[in-house]
Motif scaffolding. Sequence first.
Motif, mmCIF file in Angstrom:
data_model
loop_
_atom_site.group_PDB
_atom_site.id
_atom_site.type_symbol
_atom_site.label_atom_id
_atom_site.label_comp_id
_atom_site.label_asym_id
_atom_site.label_seq_id
_atom_site.Cartn_x
_atom_site.Cartn_y
_atom_site.Cartn_z
ATOM 1 N N HIS B 108 0.813 -1.223 0.000
ATOM 2 C CA HIS B 108 0.000 0.000 0.000
ATOM 3 C C HIS B 108 0.844 1.271 0.000
ATOM 4 C CE1 HIS B 108 1.287 -0.523 4.104
ATOM 5 N NE2 HIS B 108 0.861 0.670 4.420
ATOM 6 N N LYS B 109 2.130 1.165 0.289
ATOM 7 C CA LYS B 109 2.951 2.354 0.488
ATOM 8 C C LYS B 109 2.972 3.261 -0.742
ATOM 9 C CE LYS B 109 4.457 1.098 4.613
ATOM 10 N NZ LYS B 109 4.366 1.896 5.848
ATOM 11 N N GLN B 136 9.626 -1.749 2.179
ATOM 12 C CA GLN B 136 8.438 -1.487 1.351
ATOM 13 C C GLN B 136 8.282 0.013 1.072
ATOM 14 O OE1 GLN B 136 6.472 -3.798 0.096
ATOM 15 N NE2 GLN B 136 5.975 -5.411 1.552
ATOM 16 N N SER B 225 4.274 7.063 7.012
ATOM 17 C CA SER B 225 3.088 6.615 7.736
ATOM 18 C C SER B 225 2.761 7.668 8.796
ATOM 19 C CB SER B 225 3.364 5.249 8.383
ATOM 20 O OG SER B 225 2.213 4.752 9.029
ATOM 21 N N GLY B 260 1.485 -0.759 11.796
ATOM 22 C CA GLY B 260 2.852 -0.350 12.087
ATOM 23 C C GLY B 260 2.719 1.079 12.590
ATOM 24 N N GLY B 261 2.808 2.035 11.652
ATOM 25 C CA GLY B 261 2.503 3.425 12.004
ATOM 26 C C GLY B 261 1.007 3.692 11.911
ATOM 27 N N GLY B 262 0.289 2.786 11.293
ATOM 28 C CA GLY B 262 -1.166 2.900 11.247
ATOM 29 C C GLY B 262 -1.739 3.310 9.907
ATOM 30 N N SER B 263 -0.899 3.398 8.848
ATOM 31 C CA SER B 263 -1.436 3.981 7.620
ATOM 32 C C SER B 263 -2.323 3.026 6.824
ATOM 33 C CB SER B 263 -0.328 4.560 6.748
ATOM 34 O OG SER B 263 0.454 3.549 6.167
ATOM 35 N N ASN B 264 -1.926 1.743 6.686
ATOM 36 C CA ASN B 264 -2.793 0.876 5.866
ATOM 37 C C ASN B 264 -4.081 0.591 6.609
ATOM 38 O OD1 ASN B 264 -3.067 -2.304 6.443
ATOM 39 N ND2 ASN B 264 -1.112 -1.658 7.294
ATOM 40 N N GLY B 329 7.982 -3.723 9.246
ATOM 41 C CA GLY B 329 7.027 -2.632 9.119
ATOM 42 C C GLY B 329 6.141 -2.427 10.335
ATOM 43 N N SER B 403 -1.907 -5.895 3.345
ATOM 44 C CA SER B 403 -1.201 -4.666 2.979
ATOM 45 C C SER B 403 -0.072 -4.869 1.964
ATOM 46 C CB SER B 403 -0.655 -3.990 4.236
ATOM 47 O OG SER B 403 0.124 -4.908 4.981
HETATM 48 C C1 LIG Z 1 3.408 -4.552 3.873
HETATM 49 C C2 LIG Z 1 3.345 -3.613 5.015
HETATM 50 N N1 LIG Z 1 2.257 -3.632 5.795
HETATM 51 C C3 LIG Z 1 2.145 -2.816 6.851
HETATM 52 C C4 LIG Z 1 3.135 -1.940 7.204
HETATM 53 C C5 LIG Z 1 2.940 -1.101 8.411
HETATM 54 O O1 LIG Z 1 2.807 0.259 8.180
HETATM 55 P P1 LIG Z 1 1.432 1.010 8.332
HETATM 56 O O2 LIG Z 1 0.893 0.677 9.688
HETATM 57 O O3 LIG Z 1 1.759 2.450 8.210
HETATM 58 O O4 LIG Z 1 0.537 0.554 7.269
HETATM 59 C C6 LIG Z 1 4.296 -1.870 6.418
HETATM 60 C C7 LIG Z 1 5.367 -0.910 6.747
HETATM 61 O O5 LIG Z 1 6.458 -0.948 6.318
HETATM 62 C C8 LIG Z 1 4.393 -2.727 5.308
HETATM 63 O O6 LIG Z 1 5.480 -2.699 4.533
#
Ligand SMILES: Cc1ncc(COP(=O)(O)O)c(C=O)c1O
Lengths: 242, 418
Positions: B108-109, B136, B225, B260-264, B329, B403
């Motif tokens: 998703h990044k 990622q 994120s 992780g940081g919460g974005s997905n 992540g 994600s």
């Molecule tokens: C595949 C994938 N999922 C989830 C995350 C977690 O990040 P976030 O919570 O911002 O989605 C990462 C972060 O590197 C990732 O690469």
Amino acid sequence: MNIIPYFTLGFPDDGTLQAAVRSAAENGIRMIELGFPSQDPKYDGPGIRKTHAGNRASMDAFDPSILSILREHGISYYALLYYSEIHDSLDRKLSRLKELGFSGIILPDLLIDFFGESREVILHIQAQSLELIPFFTQATPDAVISDVSQMTSSWIYYGLQPSTGIIVPLDLASVTQRVKALLPGRDVVYGFGIRGTEDIKMLRSMGAYGAAVGSLFVKYLGSGDVESISRILSEMEVAASA
Amino acid sequence: MLKSQEDEVIPQNWYNIVPDLPEPLPPPRSDDDQNSSIELLNRIIPKELLRQEFTFNRYERIPDEVREKYEMIGRPTPLLRAVNLEKLLGYSGKIFYKYEGATITGSHKINTAIPQAYYAREEGISEVVTETGAGQWGTATALASALYGLKSKVFMVRVSFDQKPMRKAIMNVYGTEVVPSPSSETSYGRSVLSQDRNHPGSLGIAISEAVEYALDTGSSYMLGSVMNSVITHQSIIGLETRKQLEIMGEQPDVMVGCVGGGSNFSGFVFPFVGESRNIEMIASTAIEVPKFRDGEYKYDFIDSAGILPRLRMYSLGAGFVPDRIYAGGLRYHGAAPALSLLVKRGTITHDEVHENEVIDALKIFSRTQGIIAAPESGHAIASAIRYIRSNKESRKTIVINISGHGLMDLGIFSKRVT
Ligand SMILES: Cc1ncc(COP(=O)(O)O)c(C=O)c1O
């Protein structure tokens, strides 16, 4: 449109602050915000933070002649304080503010840090016949703006920036739209990051009721340069009424 | 206009939850009496992005050029029913999954890397810099900057750098310079190295290095994120999901994603938060990084050096250094403020999963649905399986956000821990 200066009581010293308040009064202001020092002015930017640092003024210990000057000129004064500083002895502090002649209070942290009890606090303040001036920001949700504004009938303080005295990009046109939609017919005072007459003109064209100006004065207060404060206020008054 | 029939599914606008939150989002904080670290963002982040960071606008128009790029990198991503998984688990309800691993960079990044690079290019910025943990985000940054002709540099957490040479190779192919962090290129990196020459690095340190580099060189810092604007961009996941479910005549009862940081996760669920139907939303974290369970809801720094502002969020402490990286992540110490607020209020619940359970879940998912998901996404799958196993008869419709794919993380299957 009203120019509403903000000063923190006790900064930088009684003499300089008196002179600044007197010059504001002579420039024709009708409203002023007075801050009480906080140990932790968490939502303030660097300028205002300096006015709080090491400042020992309090509701029971500050120069009373400041208020006399304001009363002499018929200027309404509003207290700006962090709710965290007063919630332990709320009744005593509210009655003290009432006794000192404040028209209302602005609590920038109330809806953020004490959201769960905010309704009750607002009713409580109103029961003491003080006005709670709603304080909203860009991050205040629409429903909260509607609910809280409906509990009050005063003017409203709308902080344009994430904290006082700083500037990040902002779309003023959409702010105006939002305020029109959510606060129809209400007097709105904008604050945070207002730095000059251009900002005043812009706010006036947006139909603002007032502009709160604080951080801008800090460096002049610090160096005892009351003349510059007076000049800025007079220019702003011109821009506000032109 | 998009070239395919996907015009209907890819939204015209991103969604920003801030004006719809049940209570105000606490602002970022800067406690410096001289310079505001909030104002400092003006120097390292494109203006348009910064405006989006602090806006109350519920909808932000996706620039046409960005929508076209979204299509090019594989949007809309598929939303599929996991029939085989339902069978294997003997579940009487339906399971769907949204597959962000189907994008070109595999996660998703890219959803936020593209608009960030676009705004940088629009504002005449020529170089971007960022950090990456698992790789990622670095990969997404590498591709997005290549697409917009920007020079790019990525500070990669040292353990990942050492263990994932292929990630580095991909970024290099896209034209990005990759540096292991802590590095000797920044004063913060040097200070960390002076205390421990073999420091494994952390996301917090890598962010500090990237920000310091951006400040020193005038390049633009890409936000991976945590920040609101990123979550707004990621809302494309949830908006597409909503549309795709609608087309299928379905509605979600339970939504599960990893944090992780919460974005997905936030991008996936936020478009559904305001719906009148009661939807259970489960945020899955690594038990080794139990930010919601053991973290404190408080103001904490985004980065280890404390250059960036503090945010009110669940945090395990900005100095948190995780020991292993099977799901790099998820190793961030904090979580996006709006997500943290909704977890604090109980609107979103959380679940903590151990690596072994994640590996089992990944195997189950590969053998039923064919996808080898990213270890991060494995948490979402594991939490969903847990939920299903304890609610077998519920008949609820569960939607899982996958994600990313895990084709670059296969190492985790060979060193199972006990
Ligand atoms: C595949 C994938 N999922 C989830 C995350 C977690 O990040 P976030 O919570 O911002 O989605 C990462 C972060 O590197 C990732 O690469």
